[in-house]
Scaffold this motif. Structure first.
Motif, PDB file in Angstrom:
ATOM      1  N   ILE A  85       3.496  -7.993 -10.476  1.00 30.65           N
ATOM      2  CA  ILE A  85       2.406  -7.052 -10.225  1.00 30.65           C
ATOM      3  C   ILE A  85       2.558  -6.468  -8.830  1.00 30.65           C
ATOM      4  CG2 ILE A  85      -0.097  -6.789 -10.042  1.00 30.65           C
ATOM      5  CD1 ILE A  85      -0.346  -9.212 -11.938  1.00 30.65           C
ATOM      6  N   VAL A  86       2.435  -5.158  -8.728  1.00 34.93           N
ATOM      7  CA  VAL A  86       2.457  -4.472  -7.437  1.00 34.93           C
ATOM      8  C   VAL A  86       1.109  -3.794  -7.236  1.00 34.93           C
ATOM      9  CG1 VAL A  86       3.566  -2.705  -6.019  1.00 34.93           C
ATOM     10  CG2 VAL A  86       4.939  -4.068  -7.621  1.00 34.93           C
ATOM     11  N   VAL A  87       0.473  -4.109  -6.099  1.00 33.01           N
ATOM     12  CA  VAL A  87      -0.794  -3.482  -5.729  1.00 33.01           C
ATOM     13  C   VAL A  87      -0.480  -2.403  -4.701  1.00 33.01           C
ATOM     14  CG1 VAL A  87      -3.123  -3.843  -4.839  1.00 33.01           C
ATOM     15  CG2 VAL A  87      -1.978  -5.673  -6.115  1.00 33.01           C
ATOM     16  N   GLN A  88      -0.751  -1.149  -5.032  1.00 37.41           N
ATOM     17  CA  GLN A  88      -0.340  -0.042  -4.168  1.00 37.41           C
ATOM     18  C   GLN A  88      -1.404   1.047  -4.139  1.00 37.41           C
ATOM     19  OE1 GLN A  88       3.302   0.910  -6.289  1.00 37.41           O
ATOM     20  NE2 GLN A  88       2.323   2.608  -7.370  1.00 37.41           N
ATOM     21  N   PRO A 117       0.796  -1.231   0.000  1.00 35.30           N
ATOM     22  CA  PRO A 117       0.000   0.000   0.000  1.00 35.30           C
ATOM     23  C   PRO A 117       0.827   1.278   0.000  1.00 35.30           C
ATOM     24  CG  PRO A 117      -0.896  -1.591   1.559  1.00 35.30           C
ATOM     25  CD  PRO A 117       0.411  -2.132   1.090  1.00 35.30           C
ATOM     26  N   ARG A 118       1.908   1.323   0.778  1.00 34.83           N
ATOM     27  CA  ARG A 118       2.653   2.570   0.964  1.00 34.83           C
ATOM     28  C   ARG A 118       3.891   2.686   0.063  1.00 34.83           C
ATOM     29  NH1 ARG A 118       1.244   1.338   6.570  1.00 34.83           N
ATOM     30  NH2 ARG A 118      -0.224   2.915   7.347  1.00 34.83           N
ATOM     31  N   PRO A 151      -7.384   2.303  -3.549  1.00 29.24           N
ATOM     32  CA  PRO A 151      -7.387   3.114  -2.327  1.00 29.24           C
ATOM     33  C   PRO A 151      -7.127   2.254  -1.092  1.00 29.24           C
ATOM     34  CG  PRO A 151      -9.625   2.731  -3.092  1.00 29.24           C
ATOM     35  CD  PRO A 151      -8.710   2.205  -4.166  1.00 29.24           C
ATOM     36  N   SER A 152      -6.586   2.875  -0.063  1.00 26.97           N
ATOM     37  CA  SER A 152      -6.327   2.169   1.189  1.00 26.97           C
ATOM     38  C   SER A 152      -7.008   2.893   2.330  1.00 26.97           C
ATOM     39  CB  SER A 152      -4.828   2.069   1.452  1.00 26.97           C
ATOM     40  OG  SER A 152      -4.256   3.358   1.625  1.00 26.97           O
TER      41      SER A 152
END
Length: 278
Positions: free
Chosen positions: A143-146, A124-125, A162-163
């Motif tokens: 794949i990066v989920v951010q 996330p960050r 979104p987080s």
């Protein structure tokens, strides 16, 4: 408990099931080979819709590492081979950023024949180092989920979501990955990431591999944010157990379709008719 024998013939069949060119029932199999087909075919099959499986390797006393953080040999050699087989049968493997920073995993297939899955990191960050082993270019998808506005070198796919308080909703992650063509997924770690997908009702199965050692203290394999207060409210999956040499695998079905996936694919076999009458 089923003693499991993953022979070359069984593994060839499983890879063919993954490609949609074979079934999991026909053939003259030993009891151990049939156990292997029951264990792995649900991951290999593509005819029953998307599958998401969580996998935890832990000690007899439920630990995944020592207090000092040593987690390298929690799983025995057969437990490690099992994990690599799972990787070879799914489309993608999901891990959280804490696992990447602590363990530096590669998420490749090395202990069996098969191609590497897509490697998916939930970050996330934006803390993932660009030189992390999981991002090495070997031809597999990365794949990066951010949630942050961070760019990556060419070849790395970014899914921006979104987080909330540093956490990305597991359901949104799963929807994005499935929309990107990744149907059968393995949530490999760590425990918090697996727990998040479990509590969101997104896992079809959970596999807990128990290795014969007692650690005494250290982080636990699975801790839910909303644990049951009464045993009557606890999760009670359907379950099969498999002996894999050094380790025992508890294969837990979390949805009704999980048990259907273990049954023979070919409707003309006697075994299928027997299952249908039960």
């Amino acid at each position: 408990m089923s003693e499991t024998e993953v022979t070359p013939q069984v593994w060839d069949r499983l890879l063919a099931i993954r490609q949609g060119t074979a079934c999991n029932c026909c053939g003259n199999w030993t009891a151990g080979e049939r156990a292997a087909l029951r264990l792995y075919a649900p991951l290999a099959r593509r005819d029953l819709g998307p599958v998401a499986v969580g996998q935890i390797g832990q000690s007899l006393d439920g630990r995944v590492a020592t207090v000092a953080g040593d987690a390298r040999d929690v799983s025995g050699k057969d437990g490690l081979a099992h994990l690599h087989r799972m990787r070879a049968l799914v489309d993608g493997v999901i891990i959280g950023i804490r696992t990447v920073l602590h363990d530096s995993p590669r998420l490749t297939v090395r202990l069996c024949e098969g191609r590497n899955p897509a490697r998916i990191v939930i970050d996330p960050r934006g803390r993932l180092p660009e030189d992390a082993p999981v991002l090495r270019d070997d031809g597999s998808r990365r794949i990066v989920v951010q949630s942050v506005d961070r760019t990556w070198p060419a070849g790395i796919t970014v899914i921006r979501l979104p987080s909330n308080d540093g956490q990305i909703d597991p359901g949104e992650i799963m929807t994005a990955l499935r929309s990107d063509g990744l149907q059968n997924l393995l949530v490999e770690g760590g425990g918090l990431t697996i727990a998040g997908f479990l509590e969101a009702g997104l896992l079809s199965r959970l596999q807990v591999a128990i290795s014969p050692l007692l650690i005494g203290a250290g982080p636990q394999g699975l801790t839910l944010q909303n644990p049951a207060e009464k045993l009557s409210d606890a999760i009670r999956p359907s379950m099969q157990t498999f002996l894999l040499g050094s380790d025992v695998v508890f294969d837990c079905g979390l949805v009704p379709e999980a048990m259907q996936a273990t049954r023979p694919m070919h409707p003309a076999t006697d075994s299928w008719k027997l299952e249908a009458r039960r």
